[in-house]
Design a protein around this motif. Structure first.
Motif, short mmCIF file in Angstrom:
data_model
loop_
_atom_site.label_atom_id
_atom_site.label_comp_id
_atom_site.label_asym_id
_atom_site.label_seq_id
_atom_site.Cartn_x
_atom_site.Cartn_y
_atom_site.Cartn_z
N UNK A 44 73.33 59.36 63.91
CA UNK A 44 74.24 60.58 63.93
C UNK A 44 75.51 59.92 63.53
N UNK A 45 76.44 60.56 62.52
CA UNK A 45 77.74 60.21 62.27
C UNK A 45 78.51 61.24 62.63
N UNK A 46 79.76 60.99 63.03
CA UNK A 46 80.76 61.90 63.46
C UNK A 46 81.31 62.31 62.21
N UNK A 47 82.02 63.73 62.62
CA UNK A 47 82.81 64.56 61.38
C UNK A 47 83.97 64.00 61.39
N UNK A 48 84.68 63.72 60.42
CA UNK A 48 86.21 63.27 60.45
C UNK A 48 86.65 64.44 59.34
#
Length: 561
Positions: A44-48
């Motif tokens: 899972x990747x963070x949203x920037x």
């Protein structure tokens, strides 16, 4: 009477039932609770992305450009044959400089009540022999001098030792010539064997060396020793010059003096002084030359274990396979994890489209168009290695905002922390990700790291994440410039690795120009092949989980000496 007799005869049966229940509870308590292993999940990747309605109202941030002015100025005296390169902390030139972040440390040093003098020995081509022994010996010498001379300056003694540098410094409100004279005593030809001038306790040095070895095993630091051995190979110079157990047991003053003299002869010397405007900063060059130690012309080769292996590094480098090395720590409730890659100047750029553990296979088909037609291998310069090492270790493991920390801690709770480390050394560079996890999370934790390493090679980062990475890296550089000790350490690192100030400025410029495509190229270069994985924990408890979640990986137990 009949009722009383019936009640009396019933009590033994009740007691017997209670005893049976208590025995059953005790037996069940003795049984070990079965571990419920944590399932794996896709990364899972963070949203920037900036959320609405802030996206159109936040001010645009400009490009962050670190200061280009050098922290130290070199002083050259052609008429004198100085045994060292002399560096002065740069001084403030104008009121405009006082308002510049790059000069804030200079302004502080100008009005400082103390003078800091450092004497550094640098060996760029080869590591020092037995630096671990020399570090403890120099610390013991500082203690002996402080007792013998009763000089308050010696209480500020600081030592920083690496494989390629030994930096001694003192910081006190005294004349720089006096401070220099104290530092020189550590490198005199008889500093350890002369019993009349602050003799050192050789027995105490031997005890500390042995104690450190036991403490490393107790604290778990032994995993880093195994990491270095498996990453570089037992014949690599970095492994040949450390942990000489035989010498730990037999070390005497003559051998200690030979180690010190060998390091002194091998070194390039650098002397760091405060800026010339500081109080008591006038330096007597002629007197410093007279005080310089006389070095022995020849030394026995019995202590030298670092014969030149630099030309053999490519052929002796271990090839990593799908193997996980296990250090057994019975009863441990956590598993220590070390996972990463060696990055050398010759890096394989072959693209691996295989993505394990539920990552979409279709992602890999978009990589070829972005990377273009790249050759199978590419020769990287030292600057390109530094760029890959620094940017990728920060992208994945820069604490709270790194990919691994966000997913494996914040989202899934598998660890208290996981971090990235870039080790950029003259003879080898590497990226290492390290952290600890509970026994029941071991397999999911390792799989989670591997999934993210596969993902970063196949899917481009968003522009928002690239911008956040740039801000972190350049901000980190700006903070280090406000600390003269950090800048001094950076300067010594540049000398050891061969990077000039121009190279550093180019590196910062490349970081500013970093694009998703460029980062994808760096990831495929640095993370090629199989990673090295070393775990330290209760092996019998974690093997079933590893076998289930990583069936294609071989498991090998490692015994630490």
């Amino acid at each position: 009477m009949m009722n009383l007799t019936a009640v009396t005869h019933g009590r033994p049966k009740q007691l017997q039932s209670l005893m049976c229940c208590a025995a059953a509870l005790l037996l069940s308590a003795c049984q070990q609770t079965q571990i419920v292993f944590t399932p794996t999940e896709p990364p899972s990747l963070a949203s920037f992305d900036t959320p609405y309605p802030l996206d159109n109202h936040l001010p645009e941030s400009g490009v962050i450009i670190p200061a280009t002015d050098p922290m130290f100025s070199d002083e050259v005296y052609t008429e004198l044959d100085l045994p060292y390169q002399l560096h002065r902390l740069a001084s403030v030139q104008s009121n405009h400089d006082l308002n510049s972040n790059s000069q804030s440390t200079h302004a502080l040093s100008r009005n400082s009540l103390s003078n800091r003098v450092s004497l550094a020995a640098i060996s760029p081509q080869a590591p020092f022999n037995n630096p671990d022994i020399l570090q403890i010996a120099l610390q013991e010498k500082a203690r002996a001098l402080a007792i013998s001379l009763a000089d308050p300056c010696l209480e500020t003694f600081s030592i920083r030792v690496s494989l390629h540098s030994i930096n001694l410094s003192l910081t006190c409100p005294d004349d720089v010539n006096h401070i220099y004279g104290l530092l020189i005593q550590f490198w005199q030809q008889n500093t350890f064997i002369d019993a009349t001038t602050a003799p050192v306790d050789i027995d105490n040095i031997r005890r500390q060396l042995k104690l450190n070895k036991h403490l490393n095993a107790f604290s778990g630091a032994e995993i880093d020793k195994v990491w270095r051995e498996k990453l570089l190979g037992p014949e690599h110079p970095y492994n040949k010059v450390l942990n000489n157990d035989e010498l730990f047991d037999s070390l005497n003053l003559n051998q200690l003096q030979q180690i010190q003299q060998q390091a002194a002869m091998q070194a390039q010397w650098h002397l760091f002084l405060p800026n010339s405007q500081a109080k008591n900063a006038e330096f007597n060059l002629q007197a410093s030359i007279k005080q310089w130690p006389m070095l022995t012309k020849s030394l026995p080769k019995s202590l030298s274990k670092s014969s030149s292996h630099a030309d053999k590094l490519e052929t002796t480098t271990p090839k990593q396979t799908q193997k996980i090395y296990l250090i057994d720590a019975p009863g441990s409730v956590q598993t220590q994890v070390r996972l990463g890659y060696r990055i050398d100047y010759r890096i394989d750029y072959r693209i691996d489209y295989r993505i394990d553990h539920s990552i979409n296979h279709a992602i890999g088909h978009t990589v070829g168009s972005e990377l273009g037609d790249m050759s199978e291998t590419s020769q990287l310069s030292s600057q390109e290695v530094a760029l890959s090492c620094r940017s990728l270790s920060a992208l994945m493991g820069r604490s709270f905002s790194g990919r691994l920390y966000y997913d494996l801690r914040e989202k899934r709770g598998l660890t208290y922390g996981i971090y990235g480390q870039c080790a950029n050394a003259p003879l080898s560079s590497s990226i290492k990700f390290y952290g600890s996890t509970a026994i029941e999370h071991t397999g999911a934790f390792v799989v989670g790291i591997l999934d993210h390493l596969a993902l970063v090679k196949t899917q481009s980062a968003s522009q928002g994440e690239i911008n956040a990475l740039k801000t972190y890296l350049i901000g980190e550089d700006l903070l280090s410039q406000d600390n003269s000790i950090q800048r001094e350490n950076q300067y010594l690192q540049q000398l050891a690795t061969g990077l000039t100030q121009v190279d550093v400025q180019k590196l910062n410029a490349e970081l500013q120009a970093l694009t998703p495509k460029r980062l994808l190229q760096l990831a495929n270069g640095a993370f090629s092949g199989e990673p090295l994985i070393i775990l330290r924990g209760d092996v019998d408890r974690i093997i079933p989980d590893l076998t289930s979640k990583l069936p294609e990986w071989q498991l090998e137990r490692v015994k630490v000496d």
